[in-house]
Design a protein around this motif. Structure first.
Motif, PDB file in Angstrom:
ATOM      1  N   LEU A   9       0.726  -1.250  -0.269  1.00  0.00           N
ATOM      2  CA  LEU A   9       0.186   0.252   0.133  1.00  0.00           C
ATOM      3  C   LEU A   9       0.816   1.088  -0.073  1.00  0.00           C
ATOM      4  O   LEU A   9       0.118   2.298   0.282  1.00  0.00           O
ATOM      5  CB  LEU A   9      -1.023  -0.120   1.215  1.00  0.00           C
ATOM      6  N   SER A  10       1.815   1.098  -0.705  1.00  0.00           N
ATOM      7  CA  SER A  10       3.053   2.612  -0.257  1.00  0.00           C
ATOM      8  C   SER A  10       2.497   3.872  -1.596  1.00  0.00           C
ATOM      9  O   SER A  10       3.138   4.349  -1.297  1.00  0.00           O
ATOM     10  CB  SER A  10       4.054   2.031  -0.554  1.00  0.00           C
ATOM     11  N   ARG A  11       2.002   3.426  -1.932  1.00  0.00           N
ATOM     12  CA  ARG A  11       1.575   4.607  -3.115  1.00  0.00           C
ATOM     13  C   ARG A  11       0.437   5.626  -1.943  1.00  0.00           C
ATOM     14  O   ARG A  11      -0.696   6.064  -3.324  1.00  0.00           O
ATOM     15  CB  ARG A  11       0.617   4.081  -4.011  1.00  0.00           C
ATOM     16  N   PHE A  12      -0.751   5.015  -1.087  1.00  0.00           N
ATOM     17  CA  PHE A  12      -1.396   5.518  -0.800  1.00  0.00           C
ATOM     18  C   PHE A  12      -0.905   6.666   0.511  1.00  0.00           C
ATOM     19  O   PHE A  12      -0.108   5.874   1.485  1.00  0.00           O
ATOM     20  CB  PHE A  12      -2.342   4.385   0.081  1.00  0.00           C
ATOM     21  N   THR A  13      -1.257   7.932   0.786  1.00  0.00           N
ATOM     22  CA  THR A  13      -0.412   8.364   2.474  1.00  0.00           C
ATOM     23  C   THR A  13      -2.264   8.581   2.502  1.00  0.00           C
ATOM     24  O   THR A  13      -3.722   8.451   2.846  1.00  0.00           O
ATOM     25  CB  THR A  13      -0.581  10.283   1.880  1.00  0.00           C
ATOM     26  N   VAL A  14      -1.972   8.488   3.984  1.00  0.00           N
ATOM     27  CA  VAL A  14      -3.579   8.058   5.174  1.00  0.00           C
ATOM     28  C   VAL A  14      -3.245   9.139   5.689  1.00  0.00           C
ATOM     29  O   VAL A  14      -1.624   9.636   7.110  1.00  0.00           O
ATOM     30  CB  VAL A  14      -3.649   6.781   5.608  1.00  0.00           C
ATOM     31  N   ASP A  91      -4.861  10.510   0.575  1.00  0.00           N
ATOM     32  CA  ASP A  91      -5.826   9.523  -0.205  1.00  0.00           C
ATOM     33  C   ASP A  91      -6.848   9.350   0.565  1.00  0.00           C
ATOM     34  O   ASP A  91      -7.567   8.321   0.266  1.00  0.00           O
ATOM     35  CB  ASP A  91      -5.067   8.104  -1.055  1.00  0.00           C
ATOM     36  N   VAL A  92      -6.742   9.172   1.699  1.00  0.00           N
ATOM     37  CA  VAL A  92      -7.411   8.723   3.471  1.00  0.00           C
ATOM     38  C   VAL A  92      -7.323   9.099   4.450  1.00  0.00           C
ATOM     39  O   VAL A  92      -6.439  10.315   4.632  1.00  0.00           O
ATOM     40  CB  VAL A  92      -7.207   6.623   3.304  1.00  0.00           C
ATOM     41  N   LEU A  93      -8.645  10.038   4.832  1.00  0.00           N
ATOM     42  CA  LEU A  93      -8.318  10.608   6.360  1.00  0.00           C
ATOM     43  C   LEU A  93      -9.287   9.639   7.029  1.00  0.00           C
ATOM     44  O   LEU A  93     -10.411   9.860   6.589  1.00  0.00           O
ATOM     45  CB  LEU A  93      -9.345  11.984   5.968  1.00  0.00           C
ATOM     46  N   ILE A  94      -9.184   9.802   8.461  1.00  0.00           N
ATOM     47  CA  ILE A  94      -9.601   8.356   9.104  1.00  0.00           C
ATOM     48  C   ILE A  94      -9.586   9.761  10.465  1.00  0.00           C
ATOM     49  O   ILE A  94      -9.125   9.521  11.361  1.00  0.00           O
ATOM     50  CB  ILE A  94      -8.812   7.042  10.396  1.00  0.00           C
ATOM     51  N   GLU A  95     -11.380   9.597  11.234  1.00  0.00           N
ATOM     52  CA  GLU A  95     -11.790  10.474  12.414  1.00  0.00           C
ATOM     53  C   GLU A  95     -12.605   9.251  12.798  1.00  0.00           C
ATOM     54  O   GLU A  95     -13.030   8.516  12.325  1.00  0.00           O
ATOM     55  CB  GLU A  95     -11.759  11.582  11.783  1.00  0.00           C
ATOM     56  N   ASN A  96     -12.508   9.948  13.919  1.00  0.00           N
ATOM     57  CA  ASN A  96     -13.644   9.465  14.644  1.00  0.00           C
ATOM     58  C   ASN A  96     -14.219  10.388  16.033  1.00  0.00           C
ATOM     59  O   ASN A  96     -14.373  10.426  16.966  1.00  0.00           O
ATOM     60  CB  ASN A  96     -13.098   8.359  16.212  1.00  0.00           C
TER      61      ASN A  96
END
Length: 394
Positions: A9-14, A91-96
């Motif tokens: 998954l090295s092409r993705f920034t999270v 590419d991705v943002l994760i939040e809670n």
């Protein structure tokens, strides 16, 4: 230097904006497969509450390995501006966050989607993004109770019992990671990101699996069965001369099981012959088996049963688990060098890829350890970074 755990998954920034356990679990799953996961934390000067675990505790180290750390005060407009610039490259943002909090901060899905239509925005909550409980605080044990887990865990008559691990937290984190990867795959077709949501409550109910299906299809309300399997008899924990073992003869293996126990003559006994008979006489079945198993030690029964094709295994304390030769062979306990703690061991991924396997490449970062290099990647100048530090934004 940004060392990746895998090339998968090295092409993705999270961007990891999460706290507690469910969100960090989701982000860790992506980090362990090589995504560049940037954990955004409040600067110490911001005075925000600390996470559940202190930075050098085992829990924190296990949750946040393979990530980078950026400090950012999201209560300040300039901090939000930095985050929005970062979200444009991610590419991705994760939040809670609770739904109202992210809208108030201006980092909700619709706002960031306008900046970056390709963004996969992942939200993990206690009870969902809307509905009557949307603004309630949610924790694992609350979800275990509401999701039915505690009503089927433990021995009958002993009252509700929580599971020994954070089932709903872990499940929601893993399921959110699954949803994230699904959305990234779909983006390769549509070119668009989307909003991925899950909750502790939904994930806990999903984990009920066949127990939930018993209610939905047949109207059966499962109860507590202790160490026994809820529907298959016999299947459970039995005393031996020196402890206990788990034995799990499959439904069609009753006669073979009886033969291995040395009570083959009971296989056709009318109280035991069918699964329905055995369910109706569970206590008698178990006591008959245990009268035999207590005569020999655990190692004897493990060898005898496995040789007969009957699943049987020891019941370990956690130190014994990691001392087991098969566990050692699998290599799930992996060493990593921590600048603060020296060499430590953490639990690695249980899934393996033949070409791009996961590893623990870096211990959990110190707070803000990568702030300058991340800001430089976002094309902030040295003077810009100094100004942000001077204003306590980072």
């Amino acid at each position: 230097m940004n060392v990746r755990a895998s090339s998968a998954l090295s092409r993705f920034t999270v961007i990891d904006l999460t706290r507690a356990r469910a969100g960090p679990t989701c982000a860790r799953q992506l980090a362990d497969w090589g995504a560049d996961v940037i954990r955004v934390e409040a600067p110490p000067s911001a005075g925000e509450p600390a996470d559940f675990a202190s930075r050098h505790d085992p829990d924190f180290q296990n949750l946040h390995r393979n990530k980078r750390s950026l400090t950012l005060d999201l209560k300040a407009p300039d901090g939000v501006a930095v985050l929005r610039r970062l979200a444009c490259k991610a590419d991705v943002l994760i939040e809670n966050y609770r739904p109202d909090v992210k809208r108030r901060l201006g980092i909700d899905y619709e706002t960031l989607k306008a900046d970056n239509p390709h963004l996969v925005y992942v939200s993990i909550s206690g009870f969902g993004q809307d509905g009557p409980y949307a603004d309630r605080p949610g924790l694992d044990q609350i979800a275990q109770g509401m999701g039915g887990m505690m009503s089927i865990t433990g021995e009958a008559g002993r009252g509700p019992m929580r599971a020994g691990i954070a089932v709903s937290d872990m499940a929601s984190g893993l399921l959110a990671a699954n949803g994230t990867l699904t959305a990234l795959l779909e983006r390769e077709v549509s070119g668009e990101g989307q909003w991925v949501t899950t909750s502790l409550l939904e994930s806990q109910i999903f984990m009920l699996d066949f127990q939930a299906a018993r209610w939905l299809i047949r109207g059966e309300v499962p109860g507590q069965a202790g160490n026994d399997h809820p529907t298959a008899v016999p299947m459970g924990c039995f005393r031996t001369a020196d402890g206990h073992v788990n034995m799990a003869p499959m439904p069609g293996a009753w006669a073979k099981f009886c033969k291995a126990l040395g009570i083959g003559h009971l296989a056709a006994h009318p109280d035991f012959a069918t699964m329905a008979n055995r369910r109706a006489n569970r206590a008698l079945v178990n006591s008959t088996i245990e009268a035999v198993t207590v005569t020999r030690d655990s190692a004897y029964w493990i060898d005898i049963m496995n040789a007969a094709g009957i699943p049987c295994g020891p019941i370990y304390a956690i130190d014994q688990t990691f001392a087991d030769p098969q566990v050692a062979h699998l290599g799930i306990a992996q060493a990593v060098a921590s600048p603060a703690l020296g060499e430590i061991r953490l639990v690695g991924q249980p899934v393996h890829l033949s070409r791009t396997d996961s590893r623990i490449a870096a211990a959990a970062p110190e707070c803000g350890e990568h702030t300058d290099e991340i800001l430089a990647w976002l094309e902030y100048s040295a003077a810009d970074i100094a100004a942000l530090r001077g204003a306590n934004i980072v």
